[in-house]
Design a protein around this motif. Structure first.
Motif, PDB file in Angstrom:
ATOM      1  N   SER A   1       0.900  -1.135  -0.111  1.00  0.00           N
ATOM      2  CA  SER A   1      -0.037   0.161   0.086  1.00  0.00           C
ATOM      3  C   SER A   1       0.810   1.343  -0.083  1.00  0.00           C
ATOM      4  O   SER A   1       2.045   1.131   0.515  1.00  0.00           O
ATOM      5  CB  SER A   1      -0.862  -0.021   1.213  1.00  0.00           C
TER       6      SER A   1
ATOM      7  N   TRP B   1      -3.721   6.689   3.099  1.00  0.00           N
ATOM      8  CA  TRP B   1      -3.543   5.568   2.701  1.00  0.00           C
ATOM      9  C   TRP B   1      -4.736   5.213   1.459  1.00  0.00           C
ATOM     10  O   TRP B   1      -5.502   5.212   1.708  1.00  0.00           O
ATOM     11  CB  TRP B   1      -3.419   4.431   3.756  1.00  0.00           C
ATOM     12  N   LYS B   2      -3.876   4.597   0.505  1.00  0.00           N
ATOM     13  CA  LYS B   2      -4.926   4.068  -0.545  1.00  0.00           C
ATOM     14  C   LYS B   2      -5.579   2.612  -0.111  1.00  0.00           C
ATOM     15  O   LYS B   2      -6.567   2.381  -0.273  1.00  0.00           O
ATOM     16  CB  LYS B   2      -4.193   3.838  -1.863  1.00  0.00           C
ATOM     17  N   ASP B   3      -4.552   1.764   0.534  1.00  0.00           N
ATOM     18  CA  ASP B   3      -5.208   0.476   1.107  1.00  0.00           C
ATOM     19  C   ASP B   3      -4.618   0.490   2.476  1.00  0.00           C
ATOM     20  O   ASP B   3      -3.712   1.134   2.972  1.00  0.00           O
ATOM     21  CB  ASP B   3      -4.756  -0.743   0.140  1.00  0.00           C
TER      22      ASP B   3
ATOM     23  N   PRO C   1      -2.458  -0.717   5.191  1.00  0.00           N
ATOM     24  CA  PRO C   1      -1.098  -1.805   5.469  1.00  0.00           C
ATOM     25  C   PRO C   1      -1.423  -2.567   6.573  1.00  0.00           C
ATOM     26  O   PRO C   1      -2.401  -2.591   7.703  1.00  0.00           O
ATOM     27  CB  PRO C   1      -0.069  -0.839   5.489  1.00  0.00           C
TER      28      PRO C   1
END
Length: 701
Positions: A366, A395-397, A399
């Motif tokens: 991520s 964050w995009k995804d 972690p």
């Protein structure tokens, strides 16, 4: 038994295509075929076509055919640019039974060479084609900084110990908050990171780890993140299971320990016993000639807490902790969660560099462009230097907890790093899959060879009948096996509030060792509230959705009721595990217990005529309890049960009755007329009750 057939074709012009079709048509009906072509004289002027056998043509340059390990019939035909029947035809007059060959059947090298030899082609051994080696684009940590440029930093301290020994209460007093009161069940179930400012002006970052047995991974992660470990031991309890585990984590991470003996205000407190017990685990206090400081405290009353803080600061000065506040950021994810308003959020400890808004970070698979930074109290901050705990938004995804955070130059570089890591993971998985495929291929080859040897002596009719029987048997068995497997499997979905909680639950599930009783199948796990996809997945596999400290909206709950999916919500981990144990126990076949209602002894035997049959009758007296005709009975002779079943009649004198009580005489006959009574036999009246079994799985708490 081999069948030989000689076909003599006269008065027929057999062209190559017709010849080959007839040849293939016969290959599954005979083991040996001899052909004799006689040119016809009824077609004057026509020249008979020459047979293509033998195929080998030495005058032309032979074609090279690539072959590899595990090549199948279909692969060989494709590599030769021929159809599958060509391969079958080449193997007809060999010891290999072509009847057992399928397009996906692997061929040994000897048969591949035989086919190519007959086809006039050359054998060329090759390895499976490999993809072009991709350049490593991963991000790595910077080289160690010059010690001359390092500046002092405050310590990161982890508080560890057994559950309910006062770890969180100690931290509450230091930062004057009530963290434990907000935790479900009064125990810490998350790893928390807090910055505490002492009256002396010193600062310490504290990590509070859960003491419960299920959170071993969190404690281990805390030990590796920290500079100093404060080991909290209750003075009245002494060394417990998680105390020993915390010591092992500290020793493995080579982190110094400060001993905080808590609850010293209690009458039953015995600090000296604690110190002596710790000697067995190589924790030697200063009073016994070691280097571990031991501080007697009462976290509840706040006694001697400043002495503990001063001991921590003194040890930090001895360790000469320094950090590099310049350059690209390096940090560690302490915890991660999904917030409804903020999206994916991580709590991190900065190890190197200074984190600011707008920085581009990668962690695991991520990446993030930092939008906001928060401290442990939820206040926005502009930057975070080494040893500081910070919440990162952007964050995009999500972690995973424990992932290393690295700052990179640009968003393009971050995407490049994440793509490389995903590619590397896929390559690793491909290697593992190839090993599994290779194992399966060898198993298939062995089973194929065994089947060939087993059917090799049979003719084609017998082989066909044997295969038909096996297929029919499988068709009859498979549905039953599937039903039994479904009944003996518990599919589950786990959703948690933060990554560490899900990790702890999965670690508990990994201890499951009662697969022979009931198979526990983990369908899916993740962070966040229960959603529609979870319900649909549970419906498909008839599973149960477990939620830990998460919510299920009314819409989701209504959808679950409509689809017949059960949702189990918990906010204390051991309650969730107990629920899971009960669910597994329900899947087990209930045991049958016999509850004795009455006992009688046979005093006399005689026979009565019913129609044309003589029926044995026992004259009995009830010794204990009562006999009820509707219940089950068993006949015991010399201590052995020789019959179980129902009565056909129960009489008192000449009257049919349903119940005979203690001390009364009766006559009875069994539902099996061939059973003969003997004086002294025992008649037991009993009822059967199903008792739920309990799973043998013990998660350890």
């Amino acid at each position: 038994m081999n069948i030989g057939i000689i076909l003599k074709l006269e008065n027929l012009m057999l062209f190559p295509s017709a010849y080959r079709q007839l040849h293939i048509l016969c290959r599954r009906r005979v083991c040996l075929v001899q052909w004799k072509l006689v040119p016809s004289s009824t077609y004057p002027g026509e020249r008979p076509q020459k047979s293509k056998l033998p195929w080998k043509n030495s005058k032309k340059e032979q074609q090279e055919v690539e072959a590899w390990n595990g090549m199948t019939v279909e692969d060989l035909a494709r590599s030769m640019n021929k159809d599958i029947d060509h391969v079958y035809e080449a193997l007809l007059n060999t010891t290999l039974d072509v009847d057992l060959l399928e397009p996906e059947s692997p061929l040994d090298d000897v048969w591949i060479k035989e086919v190519l030899k007959k086809s006039g082609m050359k054998y060329k051994r090759v390895q499976l084609k490999q993809d072009k080696v991709r350049e490593n684009k991963d991000a790595v940590r910077r080289p160690e900084a010059d010690p001359a440029f390092l500046i002092p930093r405050f310590p990161v301290v982890t508080i560890m110990g057994h559950v309910d020994h006062g770890k969180t209460t100690l931290l509450d007093k230091l930062r004057k908050t009530q963290v434990a009161a907000m935790e479900a069940g009064g125990i810490t179930q998350h790893i928390g990171a807090f910055l505490v400012s002492l009256p002396s002006g010193e600062k310490i970052t504290f990590l509070d780890t859960p003491g419960h047995a299920a959170f071993s991974a969190m404690r281990s992660r805390g030990a590796y993140l920290t500079d100093i470990i404060i080991l909290v031991v209750a003075a009245e309890d002494g060394v417990m299971k998680q105390t020993v585990e915390s010591i092992q984590h500290a020793q493995n991470a080579q982190v110094p320990i400060i001993l905080a003996i808590n609850k010293c205000d209690k009458p039953e407190a015995d600090p000296e016993r604690v110190k002596k017990e710790l000697l067995a685990y190589d924790v030697v206090c200063e009073e016994y000639g070691g280097d571990v400081q031991a501080i007697h405290i009462s976290a509840l009353k706040g006694d001697n807490l400043m002495a503990l803080a001063e001991a921590t600061v003194a040890l930090a000065e001895i360790l000469e902790l320094r950090g590099d506040p310049t350059g690209l950021v390096e940090a560690i994810v302490v915890e991660s969660r999904t917030d409804k308003g903020k999206g994916p959020v991580t709590t991190a400890i900065i190890k190197r560099g200074t984190l600011r808004k707008g920085a581009v970070l990668v962690a695991g698979k991520s990446w993030a462009k930092v939008r906001l930074l928060f401290d442990e109290n939820g206040k926005t901050i502009s930057d975070a230097c080494p040893s500081m705990p910070v919440e990162i938004i952007g964050w995009k995804d999500l972690p995973s907890a424990g992932d290393e955070i690295l700052e990179v130059e640009s968003e393009q570089r971050a995407r490049e790093v994440v793509d490389w890591r995903k590619y590397a993971e896929a390559q690793e998985k491909m290697k593992e899959d190839f090993k599994v495929i290779e194992t399966k291929r060898k198993e298939h080859q062995d089973s194929h060879r065994r089947a060939r040897e087993k059917l090799g002596s049979l003719n084609w009719k017998e082989r066909g009948y044997r295969k038909y029987q096996e297929i029919k048997k499988l068709q009859n068995i498979k549905p039953k096996e599937k039903t039994e497997e479904d009944l003996n499997t518990l599919p589950i979905i786990i959703k948690g509030d933060v990554d560490g909680s899900v990790e702890a639950i999965l670690n508990v599930i990994d201890t499951y060792d009662a697969t022979d009783e009931c198979k526990l199948e983990l369908l899916h796990f993740g962070v966040g509230d229960i959603n529609e996809n979870d319900i649909n997945l549970a419906e498909t596999f008839n599973g149960v959705v477990y939620g830990f400290s998460v919510n299920a909206s009314k819409v989701i709950q209504q959808l679950a009721v409509k689809k017949g999916v059960r949702i189990k919500l918990h906010n204390i981990i051991y309650r969730l595990v107990e629920d899971l144990q009960e669910e597994l126990s329900r899947k087990l076949t209930p045991s049958v217990e016999e509850n004795v209602i009455g006992e009688a002894s046979v005093l006399a035997t005689f026979s009565v005529t019913v129609g044309k049959k003589q029926v044995p009758v026992a004259g009995c007296r009830v010794q204990k309890g009562q006999l009820e005709k509707k219940m089950k009975f068993k006949l015991i002779r010399n201590g052995c049960v020789i019959w179980k079943g129902l009565l056909t009649s129960l009489k008192h004198h000449k009257d049919d009755v349903s119940v005979i009580k203690t001390g009364m005489d009766c006559g009875l006959s069994l539902d099996e007329a061939q059973i003969e009574f003997k004086t002294g036999d025992e008649i037991i009246c009993f009822e059967e009750k199903e008792v739920l079994q309990k799973t043998s799985w013990d998660p350890g708490f």
